[in-house]
Design an enzyme around this catalytic site. Sequence first.
Site, PDB file in Angstrom:
ATOM      1  N   GLY A 120       0.860  -1.090   0.056  1.00 17.09           N
ATOM      2  CA  GLY A 120       0.033   0.080  -0.042  1.00 17.09           C
ATOM      3  C   GLY A 120       0.932   1.160  -0.009  1.00 17.09           C
ATOM      4  O   GLY A 120       2.018   1.070  -0.353  1.00 17.09           O
ATOM      5  N   GLY A 122       2.246   3.079   2.166  1.00 12.30           N
ATOM      6  CA  GLY A 122       3.580   2.920   3.204  1.00 12.30           C
ATOM      7  C   GLY A 122       4.509   2.312   2.392  1.00 12.30           C
ATOM      8  O   GLY A 122       5.908   2.577   2.431  1.00 12.30           O
ATOM      9  N   ILE A 144      -7.266  -3.241   0.714  1.00 12.41           N
ATOM     10  CA  ILE A 144      -8.569  -3.502   0.642  1.00 12.41           C
ATOM     11  C   ILE A 144      -9.211  -2.389   0.803  1.00 12.41           C
ATOM     12  O   ILE A 144     -10.446  -2.309   0.255  1.00 12.41           O
ATOM     13  CB  ILE A 144      -8.859  -4.528   1.589  1.00 12.41           C
ATOM     14  CG1 ILE A 144      -8.928  -3.911   2.893  1.00 12.41           C
ATOM     15  CG2 ILE A 144      -8.367  -5.883   1.528  1.00 12.41           C
ATOM     16  CD1 ILE A 144      -9.826  -4.702   4.072  1.00 12.41           C
ATOM     17  N   ASP A 145      -8.559  -1.354   1.424  1.00  8.92           N
ATOM     18  CA  ASP A 145      -9.514  -0.123   1.505  1.00  8.92           C
ATOM     19  C   ASP A 145      -9.638   0.860   0.052  1.00  8.92           C
ATOM     20  O   ASP A 145     -10.451   1.835   0.259  1.00  8.92           O
ATOM     21  CB  ASP A 145      -8.835   0.940   2.569  1.00  8.92           C
ATOM     22  CG  ASP A 145      -8.641   0.108   3.912  1.00  8.92           C
ATOM     23  OD1 ASP A 145      -9.430  -0.753   4.266  1.00  8.92           O
ATOM     24  OD2 ASP A 145      -7.801   0.937   4.691  1.00  8.92           O
ATOM     25  N   ARG A 180     -34.913  -5.037  15.109  1.00 10.16           N
ATOM     26  CA  ARG A 180     -33.610  -4.397  15.895  1.00 10.16           C
ATOM     27  C   ARG A 180     -32.826  -3.506  14.901  1.00 10.16           C
ATOM     28  O   ARG A 180     -33.298  -3.483  13.441  1.00 10.16           O
ATOM     29  CB  ARG A 180     -32.627  -5.541  16.166  1.00 10.16           C
ATOM     30  CG  ARG A 180     -33.052  -6.278  17.177  1.00 10.16           C
ATOM     31  CD  ARG A 180     -32.054  -7.289  17.479  1.00 10.16           C
ATOM     32  NE  ARG A 180     -32.332  -8.006  18.845  1.00 10.16           N
ATOM     33  CZ  ARG A 180     -32.060  -9.012  19.546  1.00 10.16           C
ATOM     34  NH1 ARG A 180     -31.167 -10.077  18.376  1.00 10.16           N
ATOM     35  NH2 ARG A 180     -32.217  -9.632  20.351  1.00 10.16           N
ATOM     36  N   ARG A 189      -9.793   3.040   7.264  1.00  3.32           N
ATOM     37  CA  ARG A 189      -9.189   4.039   8.319  1.00  3.32           C
ATOM     38  C   ARG A 189      -9.738   5.291   7.982  1.00  3.32           C
ATOM     39  O   ARG A 189     -10.137   5.989   8.689  1.00  3.32           O
ATOM     40  CB  ARG A 189      -7.842   3.633   8.105  1.00  3.32           C
ATOM     41  CG  ARG A 189      -7.321   2.558   9.199  1.00  3.32           C
ATOM     42  CD  ARG A 189      -5.502   2.867   8.889  1.00  3.32           C
ATOM     43  NE  ARG A 189      -4.972   3.388  10.156  1.00  3.32           N
ATOM     44  CZ  ARG A 189      -5.007   2.785  11.200  1.00  3.32           C
ATOM     45  NH1 ARG A 189      -5.470   1.565  11.306  1.00  3.32           N
ATOM     46  NH2 ARG A 189      -4.589   3.400  12.271  1.00  3.32           N
ATOM     47  N   ARG A 285     -27.890  -4.188  18.037  1.00  2.00           N
ATOM     48  CA  ARG A 285     -26.633  -5.230  18.163  1.00  2.00           C
ATOM     49  C   ARG A 285     -25.497  -4.959  17.155  1.00  2.00           C
ATOM     50  O   ARG A 285     -25.719  -4.068  16.365  1.00  2.00           O
ATOM     51  CB  ARG A 285     -26.942  -6.900  17.696  1.00  2.00           C
ATOM     52  CG  ARG A 285     -28.239  -7.322  18.473  1.00  2.00           C
ATOM     53  CD  ARG A 285     -27.513  -7.641  20.100  1.00  2.00           C
ATOM     54  NE  ARG A 285     -28.396  -8.503  20.919  1.00  2.00           N
ATOM     55  CZ  ARG A 285     -29.328  -7.780  21.919  1.00  2.00           C
ATOM     56  NH1 ARG A 285     -29.288  -6.553  22.055  1.00  2.00           N
ATOM     57  NH2 ARG A 285     -29.983  -8.574  22.415  1.00  2.00           N
ATOM     58  N   ARG A 294     -10.591  -9.515   5.119  1.00  2.00           N
ATOM     59  CA  ARG A 294      -9.038  -9.386   4.422  1.00  2.00           C
ATOM     60  C   ARG A 294      -8.666 -10.785   4.003  1.00  2.00           C
ATOM     61  O   ARG A 294      -7.611 -11.127   3.646  1.00  2.00           O
ATOM     62  CB  ARG A 294      -7.812  -8.883   5.378  1.00  2.00           C
ATOM     63  CG  ARG A 294      -8.009  -7.493   5.543  1.00  2.00           C
ATOM     64  CD  ARG A 294      -6.521  -6.711   5.482  1.00  2.00           C
ATOM     65  NE  ARG A 294      -5.675  -7.338   6.346  1.00  2.00           N
ATOM     66  CZ  ARG A 294      -4.837  -6.647   7.277  1.00  2.00           C
ATOM     67  NH1 ARG A 294      -5.308  -5.560   7.572  1.00  2.00           N
ATOM     68  NH2 ARG A 294      -4.042  -7.256   8.193  1.00  2.00           N
TER      69      ARG A 294
HETATM   70  O1  F6P Z   1      -5.060  -0.642   5.651  1.00  2.00           O
HETATM   71  C1  F6P Z   1      -5.913  -1.794   5.555  1.00  2.00           C
HETATM   72  C2  F6P Z   1      -6.426  -2.098   7.001  1.00  2.00           C
HETATM   73  O2  F6P Z   1      -7.480  -3.269   6.740  1.00  2.00           O
HETATM   74  C3  F6P Z   1      -7.192  -1.016   7.670  1.00  2.00           C
HETATM   75  O3  F6P Z   1      -8.511  -0.848   7.172  1.00  2.00           O
HETATM   76  C4  F6P Z   1      -7.401  -1.328   9.143  1.00  2.00           C
HETATM   77  O4  F6P Z   1      -7.266  -0.244  10.157  1.00  2.00           O
HETATM   78  C5  F6P Z   1      -6.157  -1.996   8.940  1.00  2.00           C
HETATM   79  O5  F6P Z   1      -5.594  -2.550   7.941  1.00  2.00           O
HETATM   80  C6  F6P Z   1      -5.901  -3.024  10.183  1.00  2.00           C
HETATM   81  O6  F6P Z   1      -4.697  -3.666  10.023  1.00  2.00           O
HETATM   82  P1  F6P Z   1      -3.799  -4.697  11.194  1.00  2.00           P
HETATM   83  O7  F6P Z   1      -3.663  -6.001  10.447  1.00  2.00           O
HETATM   84  O8  F6P Z   1      -2.468  -4.220  11.608  1.00  2.00           O
HETATM   85  O9  F6P Z   1      -4.894  -4.765  12.385  1.00  2.00           O
END
Ligand code: F6P
Length: 367
Positions: A120, A122, A144-145, A180, A189, A285, A294
């Site tokens: 991604g 980073g 995935i985001d 409900r 994120r 709920r 993922r």
């Molecule tokens: O960046 C993708 C992501 O799925 C985010 O939506 C989520 O906050 C993060 O990864 C969770 O990452 P980890 O595997 O560190 O819990």
Amino acid sequence: MTRRKRILVATGGGDCPGLNAVLRAIVKKATGQHNWEVLGSIDAFNGVLSEPMQLKVLDLAAVSGIHVRGGTIIGTTNRGGPFHWPVRRSDGTWGTEDRSDELIRRLQYQGIEAVINIGGDGSQRISQALFEKGLNIIGVPKTIDNDLSATDFTFGYQTAVEVATDAVDKLVTTAESHNRMMVLEVMGRDAGWIALAAAIAGGADIVLIPEIPYNIESVMRKIDDRFRSGRGFVIVVVAEGAKPAGGDVVATESDEFGYHNRMLGGVGRFFVGQVKQQMPEVEARVTVLGHLQRGGSPCAFDRILATQFGVAAVDLIKEQKYGFMVASDYPRIVALPLKEAIKSYHYVEHDHPLVHTARGLGICLGD
Ligand code: F6P
């Protein structure tokens, strides 16, 4: 006899359905067609920096049939990286050190001529920084985001949307049976793409995304309307990064192995608490979908996109076009300078066609 060209591939950041399909495509093209040797670095670049090095030979047998499998056969990590390698100080606290020069030396020593870094934003920042240090590197985007602006889509996103939509479908049947409010918390994120798509596909009543801080009063009006109109249930999809207007995200601070991370999670429960304060009669709920989004097998769309990215990355190495990232500009697969690719983030714009569609359906976006 001349030595075969040797390339290295790494998968970095959170895993994502489709990573194995990229690896298979890279090996099929590089080995099957060009007769190059492909090595995989275990757990992103950690494999190269480990003592002894942890590299896996990726030949045709190693990648046979893996395009249907989730995860990554070479492992991944979202901690550290060569520029911020976690080191434990003598007092027990964690610090970081820059091992990027050492990484490049080790790659040279292994006779590696080019690197494909799948990850991604980073990871692609790391790719650009390594490119600036002279490494022959190509980026392949993944998340995935769907939050990278340089590409129409990233693989993994459609699979996550399928999982989230399936969850909405299931929650509808239990919500209507019990009258409900069911709240589904999904990943996202900083960008609400998964939440928005699943809300439309599943027919939710309310969707809360990071880009539109929600006003609890207007959300409660929608809840009230739903119950009063005789449809005795409410479906809410909330992205983990959603927040109330004037408030902050719900997160816990994690410091696993020196990797300082804000772990999002809990906004669904927080939201229900807000509603219950003023509407205690509403039965609610919360389901947190978490990493189910993922894991598992990529859908066909993601397998195809991942495969296209893998083939295109090898083509770039063949052309010696380094410092680029492959991207989707549907229906073409293009190459963009990494520097451009990491410049901006892909938020849900307030006037995006999907937002328009959601509003057209009467879905409340919290504003
Ligand atoms: O960046 C993708 C992501 O799925 C985010 O939506 C989520 O906050 C993060 O990864 C969770 O990452 P980890 O595997 O560190 O819990």
